[in-house]
Design an enzyme around this catalytic site. Structure first.
Site, PDB file in Angstrom:
ATOM      1  CG  ASN A  58      14.001   1.298   6.204  1.00  0.00           C
ATOM      2  OD1 ASN A  58      14.334   1.492   7.364  1.00  0.00           O
ATOM      3  ND2 ASN A  58      14.026   2.250   5.291  1.00  0.00           N
ATOM      4  CG  ASP A  60       7.822 -14.173   3.056  1.00  0.00           C
ATOM      5  OD1 ASP A  60       7.445 -13.012   2.852  1.00  0.00           O
ATOM      6  OD2 ASP A  60       9.025 -14.486   3.195  1.00  0.00           O
ATOM      7  CE  LYS A  64      10.196   9.291  33.875  1.00  0.00           C
ATOM      8  NZ  LYS A  64      11.660   9.399  33.917  1.00  0.00           N
ATOM      9  CE1 TYR A  85      -5.860   4.288  16.218  1.00  0.00           C
ATOM     10  CE2 TYR A  85      -5.672   1.973  16.792  1.00  0.00           C
ATOM     11  CZ  TYR A  85      -6.291   3.201  16.956  1.00  0.00           C
ATOM     12  OH  TYR A  85      -7.322   3.337  17.839  1.00  0.00           O
ATOM     13  CE  LYS A 140      -7.148   1.400  21.869  1.00  0.00           C
ATOM     14  NZ  LYS A 140      -7.027  -0.069  21.948  1.00  0.00           N
ATOM     15  CD  GLN A 163       3.048 -10.798   1.265  1.00  0.00           C
ATOM     16  OE1 GLN A 163       2.869  -9.860   0.508  1.00  0.00           O
ATOM     17  NE2 GLN A 163       4.068 -10.841   2.115  1.00  0.00           N
ATOM     18  CG  ASP A 177      -5.526  -5.122  12.481  1.00  0.00           C
ATOM     19  OD1 ASP A 177      -6.389  -5.386  13.327  1.00  0.00           O
ATOM     20  OD2 ASP A 177      -5.076  -3.975  12.301  1.00  0.00           O
ATOM     21  CG  HIS A 199     -11.635  -7.031  12.596  1.00  0.00           C
ATOM     22  ND1 HIS A 199     -12.150  -5.991  13.335  1.00  0.00           N
ATOM     23  CD2 HIS A 199     -10.345  -7.165  12.999  1.00  0.00           C
ATOM     24  CE1 HIS A 199     -11.228  -5.512  14.125  1.00  0.00           C
ATOM     25  NE2 HIS A 199     -10.109  -6.202  13.954  1.00  0.00           N
TER      26      HIS A 199
END
Length: 634
Positions: free
Chosen positions: A61, A79, A329, A289, A286, A84, A149, A197
């Site tokens: 959620n 996991d 549109k 974020y 994008k 993590q 990431d 990175h």
């Protein structure tokens, strides 16, 4: 009754036999085709109803997107220790010190990005069955978005700035000493200057492939004639953008696609515009974020990515590779989204206070880099290597790099005040003074580099380039300050400024744009209308576009208490340097360009007023002395 000869009877018998064989073969072909399609249908039904790894059994959620449904294989990835670790990396680094609500992390941003990627590709699969989107395509795109990431270290992008600064410092020290770098030294310094990175993300993804080899294969990932799923995921995360753009501009992308991309054929080139869009930058990373950061920053602006995801379609133009196309549109909403990106950078990511905090924190990281020792992978002697944070990053050590987290640095600094190590104790004291108690450096100047037609600059002059380097600006402004206020005060004016060491000055370049520097990404977007006609709606000369705004922050970080007089004199020194830069830029315009400008030039103003802010603004006499030095001449 007509009698037939034996030859005719034999021919008739052979014809009936041939027809019988054709009928039997036809029935066999039909049965084979039906069986093949039935098997494919059964496999598809099995994939989505029986295999828990591809069913939508992972349902976190999200405070931004609400209840998310993702394939079960995503939970296997989440996991893991590699994934993590992103719980301990803030999404916006030092922004949380200026915007207290922005404490969200890379962990949920990655999950949210995977959700948007999954929604986009499954939507296209439903709306455009002719695309032949396979379950493997869906998994590749979703997993790439989930893992895009993984390679971020502590403080996210700020750590990259720190590593780059170390490389520039090593090069500058060699140049100041008159030393010529050996080929080995050049390679080593270049590693620091170019590190990012994404390299670490690719490393961690390959490690995940090894750790989760069995469940990933059970989910359906493989390498065959359809494509190499393992390479596809890596290419979706870190596509060769420069090579792809170059081939596109030369009109050779379609024929050279397989030379550049190994994961999928050219028919599915559009897949590479979902996670990290090499073509125009409009991607699900994008979209997530923008919404998440604005929400956590408390900025009441957002882009309705849901409309985009549900209205785009894949267009295959003749002679070009397929691309994701939004409807006409949506063109105004996309322009608003690009402005939102620039606004977030200007008001939050790269605002004055955040740049001050980042500058202080980078100084602290330089000190910590000499103290923190991380155990890495075994070296040539078989023993674990002892690496600094920057060495672990540049060498992409899979063991040591995993430990570079916000929590490592902040806990070290919190405990460092009681340390016997002088370097660590000083770093901890600086952290307490500058970051915790917010005794920040002073703003000398915040200068918006003028664009053509602004502040008396002729439109034919073209955009003003950034200076050579931040260090060069510091040297020039410091030289102005010393020559004007320490070696001789202006006639008739008292000089109360004190000596300022060059190490107390800081400079930071900032670029607020749409994601592609001076280029407008929307000019690369192919729109479609209700008649399924596709075209580019925007030209590079679009008057509504303001893709790039560059600025320079100049700070003073005094070792002792600051004073307003010195701060004001530093501002004058910077203003004088900035005026010189504008004059040099205007004089550099060739006569041909000046006489035949592409845009009608604006009339230069009698006095050029540069758009600049400062903590201690100059008074009228100070401003006149910069704009018209002859007024105060002896």
């Amino acid at each position: 009754m007509k009698r037939t000869c034996p030859a005719e009877q034999d021919e008739d018998s052979q014809m009936r036999k041939r027809l019988h064989e054709l009928e039997a073969n036809f029935e066999a072909c039909v049965e084979a085709t039906i069986a093949e399609r039935l098997q494919k249908h059964v496999l598809q039904k099995t994939d989505h109803t029986s295999n828990p790894l591809v069913r939508e059994t992972f349902t976190p959620n999200d405070p931004v997107h609400g209840l998310i449904h993702l394939p079960g294989i995503c939970k296997h990835v989440v996991d893991t220790r590699i994934f993590q670790r992103m719980r301990h990396i803030k999404q916006l680094a030092m922004c949380s010190r200026a915007f207290p609500g922005a404490t969200h992390d890379r962990f949920f941003h990655s999950v949210g990005t995977a959700h948007l990627a999954y929604e986009l590709i499954t939507g296209l699969k439903r709306r455009q069955p002719e695309l032949s989107v396979s379950g493997r395509d869906v998994l590749c795109v979703t997993l790439a978005a989930l893992c895009h990431d993984l390679g971020h270290p502590a403080y996210s992008h700020m750590f990259e700035t720190f590593v780059h600064a170390l490389g520039r410092k090593r090069r500058r020290l060699a140049q100041d000493a008159g030393q010529k770098l050996s080929p080995e030294e050049e390679v080593e310094i270049s590693k620091y200057e170019r590190w990012n990175h994404e390299q670490a993300s690719v490393m961690f993804i390959r490690l995940l492939f090894e750790e989760l080899a069995l469940p990933l294969k059970e989910a359906g990932l493989t390498a065959d004639a359809e494509g190499d799923d393992w390479e596809c995921i890596i290419e979706l995360v870190d596509p060769p953008k420069k090579r792809l753009k170059d081939l596109l501009e030369r009109g050779k992308l379609k024929e050279c696609w397989q030379d550049v991309i190994k994961g999928r054929s050219v028919q599915k080139a559009w897949l590479y515009e979902i996670v990290s869009n090499w073509r125009n930058g409009l991607d699900v990373d994008k979209f997530d974020y923008f919404r998440r950061d604005a929400y956590m920053l408390g900025i009441q602006r957002q882009f309705d990515h849901g409309r985009y995801l549900k209205n785009v379609k894949v267009i295959d133009m003749q002679g070009e590779v397929s691309t994701i196309s939004p409807p006409e549109k949506e063109k105004d909403r996309l322009r608003e989204m690009l402005e939102l990106r620039k606004s977030l950078h200007n008001s939050a990511y790269q605002c004055k206070t955040v740049k001050k905090l980042e500058s202080h924190m980078i100084d602290i990281l330089r000190q910590l880099d000499k103290h923190i020792v991380l155990k890495g992978a075994p070296g040539p002697d078989g023993c674990p290597q002892n690496l600094s944070m920057s060495e672990a990053a540049v060498q992409l050590d899979p063991i040591a790099y995993c430990k570079i987290l916000d929590v490592l640095i902040e806990s070290t600094l919190i405990l460092g005040t009681d340390s016997d190590n002088e370097i660590l104790r000083q770093a901890a004291l600086d952290y307490d003074r500058y970051i915790v108690k917010r005794s920040l450096m002073r703003l000398v100047a915040d200068w918006d580099l003028p664009r053509p037609g602004e502040f008396g600059i002729d439109s034919s002059a073209g955009p003003m380039p950034q200076p050579e380097s931040e260090e060069a600006v510091v040297k020039a402004v410091h030289a102005n300050y010393v020559s004007k206020w320490l070696r001789g005060a202006p006639v008739g004016r008292a000089c109360q400024a004190r000596a300022v060491d060059i190490v107390e000055l800081r400079c930071s370049f900032v670029s607020c744009h749409y994601g592609m520097g001076a280029e407008d990404p929307i000019t690369r977007v192919l729109f479609h209308n209700s008649k399924n006609e596709a075209k580019h709606l925007f030209r590079p000369t679009d008057s509504d576009a303001r893709p790039l705004r560059q600025k320079i922050f100049f700070f003073w970080n005094p070792l002792e208490t600051s004073d307003e007089t010195t701060l004001q004199r530093l501002t004058e020194a910077f203003h004088s340097w900035a005026s010189q830069q504008v004059d040099l830029h205007c004089k550099s315009v060739s006569p041909t360009v000046a006489t035949e400008p592409a845009i009608a030039p604006t009339k230069p103003s009698r006095k050029r007023q540069l758009k600049m802010r400062a903590s201690c603004p100059m008074d009228d006499d100070d401003l006149l002395s910069v704009l018209r030095p002859e007024t105060f001449a002896a």
